[in-house]
Scaffold this active site. Structure first.
Site, PDB file in Angstrom:
ATOM      1  N   ARG A   1       9.929  -1.880  37.596  1.00  0.00           N
ATOM      2  CA  ARG A   1      10.618  -1.396  36.389  1.00  0.00           C
ATOM      3  C   ARG A   1      11.759  -0.450  36.761  1.00  0.00           C
ATOM      4  O   ARG A   1      12.816  -0.445  36.119  1.00  0.00           O
ATOM      5  CB  ARG A   1       9.621  -0.710  35.447  1.00  0.00           C
TER       6      ARG A   1
ATOM      7  N   LYS B   1      14.520   3.286  31.555  1.00  0.00           N
ATOM      8  CA  LYS B   1      13.852   4.587  31.687  1.00  0.00           C
ATOM      9  C   LYS B   1      14.828   5.523  32.387  1.00  0.00           C
ATOM     10  O   LYS B   1      14.758   5.746  33.590  1.00  0.00           O
ATOM     11  CB  LYS B   1      12.539   4.415  32.443  1.00  0.00           C
TER      12      LYS B   1
ATOM     13  N   GLU C   1       7.260   4.245  19.053  1.00  0.00           N
ATOM     14  CA  GLU C   1       6.355   4.736  20.100  1.00  0.00           C
ATOM     15  C   GLU C   1       6.278   6.254  20.067  1.00  0.00           C
ATOM     16  O   GLU C   1       7.004   6.908  19.317  1.00  0.00           O
ATOM     17  CB  GLU C   1       6.843   4.261  21.474  1.00  0.00           C
TER      18      GLU C   1
HETATM   19  N1  PMP Z   1       7.269   5.158  26.253  1.00  0.00           N
HETATM   20  C1  PMP Z   1       8.004   6.124  26.829  1.00  0.00           C
HETATM   21  C2  PMP Z   1       9.216   6.617  26.131  1.00  0.00           C
HETATM   22  C3  PMP Z   1       7.620   6.656  28.068  1.00  0.00           C
HETATM   23  O1  PMP Z   1       8.343   7.611  28.645  1.00  0.00           O
HETATM   24  C4  PMP Z   1       6.434   6.181  28.687  1.00  0.00           C
HETATM   25  C5  PMP Z   1       5.991   6.761  29.998  1.00  0.00           C
HETATM   26  N2  PMP Z   1       6.580   6.092  31.078  1.00  0.00           N
HETATM   27  C6  PMP Z   1       5.708   5.176  28.038  1.00  0.00           C
HETATM   28  C7  PMP Z   1       6.153   4.683  26.818  1.00  0.00           C
HETATM   29  C8  PMP Z   1       4.459   4.607  28.636  1.00  0.00           C
HETATM   30  O2  PMP Z   1       4.779   3.829  29.764  1.00  0.00           O
HETATM   31  P1  PMP Z   1       3.798   3.685  31.003  1.00  0.00           P
HETATM   32  O3  PMP Z   1       2.504   3.174  30.485  1.00  0.00           O
HETATM   33  O4  PMP Z   1       4.492   2.724  31.892  1.00  0.00           O
HETATM   34  O5  PMP Z   1       3.659   5.048  31.604  1.00  0.00           O
END
Ligand code: PMP
Length: 293
Positions: free
Chosen positions: A58, A154, A187
Site C-alpha cells: 500500500r 495514505k 470512516e
Molecule cells: N482509515 C484511515 C484514515 C487510517 O488512517 C487507517 C489507519 N491506517 C485506517 C483507515 C485503517 O487502516 P489499516 O487497517 O490498514 O490500519
C-alpha cells in the site's frame, strides 16, 4: 485511538539508526513543509511484523499515486522495517514507516527536492491499548473528496482527519465517524467502520472516501470464513444508529466496538457477540501470522 507508548524508540533514517533524541530532519523537508510524502503504520506482535507485505504494498501504491518514486525495492523496504524492529527489540511494538519527498526549497514544486526521498522508520514499544467501547460523534467536517485528495493515498497530510478528531474530543467523545461528500458514512479518523445488521456485516465501499484498511480486508476475510455474510455498500448515519453492533478496525485500534454515536446507544452499548467472535478470530490469526526479523 489513544495509545500508550514507552519512550524506548529506534529510528531509521536513510541508512542510519538513531535514538529518539538524535533523530532529526531538515526544516526544508517537503514532508514537513507540505505533508508531501506517504506513510504506513504497522504492528509488531510477539516480535513479528503483522501484514508487512500488505502495508509495504500500500505504501508503494500511495507513493506511485503522488508520483513519488521510492528509491528502494519493496523487498529492501521490508528488510529495513525488520532490521529496525530487531534493533528496537520489543515483542510488541508499532512501526511508523514514512517516505518523504525530500529536502528542497520553500516552493512547493517537488523538482527542487534534488536529493530525492527520505526513508524513515520509527519503531516504538506499544503496551496493549486501553480497551473500552468507543463513544463517537459525526463531525461537521467531511472526509476529503476522492476527486480532491483521494483517501486511498495514505499521505503525510492528515489535517482532514485531525479536524474531525478535534471536533470529537471537544465534544467529549473518543472518535469521529466522518461522512463522505455525499453525506454517506465514510470512516473514523484512523479506522474503518463496520456494522452488523440482521446477521450481515456491512462496511462502506472505497467509493465512500475510505482508506481501504489492511485490517478491514482481513476482517472481511475472517467473517467469510466464519460464515457471516458480508457486504460493501453505502451506509447512512441512520444505519449506524440502528445497527445491532458496530465496530472500528485499524492497525492501532484492532477491532474496537462502538458503544454510541451522537449519544445514541448502538446495540446494547457494549461489546456485541459477533464483534467478540471476530475479535477472537483476529487474535488467533495474529498468533499464526507475521514476518520474523
Ligand atoms: N482509515 C484511515 C484514515 C487510517 O488512517 C487507517 C489507519 N491506517 C485506517 C483507515 C485503517 O487502516 P489499516 O487497517 O490498514 O490500519
Amino acid at each position: 485511538m489513544g495509545r500508550d507508548m514507552i519512550d524506548q524508540a529506534v529510528i531509521y533514517i536513510d541508512g542510519k539508526f538513531y535514538s529518539k533524541d538524535e533523530a532529526k530532519i531538515s526544516v526544508y523537508e517537503h514532508g514537513f513543509l507540505y505533508g508531501d510524502g506517504v506513510f504506513e503504520g504497522i504492528r509488531v506482535y510477539g516480535g513479528r511484523a503483522f501484514m508487512l507485505d500488505e502495508h509495504v504494498s500500500r505504501l508503494y501504491e500511495s507513493a506511485h499515486s503522488i508520483d513519488l518514486e521510492i528509491p528502494v525495492s519493496e523487498e529492501k523496504m521490508r528488510t529495513i522495517v525488520l532490521e529496525t524492529i530487531k534493533r528496537q527489540g520489543s515483542a510488541d511494538s508499532y512501526v511508523r514507516l514514512i517516505v518523504t519527498r525530500g529536502v528542497g526549497n520553500l516552493g512547493l514544486d517537488p523538482r527542487s527536492c534534488k536529493k530525492g526521498p527520505s526513508i524513515i522508520a520509527i519503531v516504538e514499544s506499544l503496551k496493549p491499548l486501553y480497551d473500552k467501547p468507543v463513544r463517537a460523534i459525526v463531525p461537521s467536517v467531511r472526509r476529503n473528496a476522492i476527486t480532491a485528495l483521494n483517501p486511498q493515498i495514505k499521505s503525510l497530510n492528515y489535517l482532514n482527519n485531525i479536524l474531525a478528531k478535534i471536533e470529537a474530543t471537544k465534544a467529549g467523545a473518543d472518535e469521529a465517524i466522518m461522512l463522505d461528500q455525499r453525506g454517506f458514512v465514510s470512516e473514523g479518523t484512523g479506522e474503518n467502520i463496520f456494522i452488523l445488521k440482521d446477521g450481515k456485516l456491512v462496511t462502506p465501499p472505497s467509493s465512500s472516501s475510505v482508506l481501504v484498511g489492511v485490517t478491514r480486508n482481513l476482517v472481511l476475510k475472517l467473517a467469510k470464513e466464519e460464515g457471516i455474510p458480508t457486504e460493501e455498500r453505502d451506509l447512512t448515519v441512520h444505519d449506524i444508529y440502528n445497527a445491532d453492533e458496530a465496530f472500528l478496525t485499524g492497525t492501532a485500534a484492532e477491532v474496537a466496538p462502538i458503544a454510541e454515536l451522537d449519544g445514541r446507544k448502538i446495540g446494547g452499548g457494549r461489546l456485541g457477540p459477533v464483534t467478540e467472535r471476530l475479535r477472537r478470530r483476529f487474535r488467533e490469526f495474529i498468533k499464526r501470522n507475521g514476518t520474523s526479523p
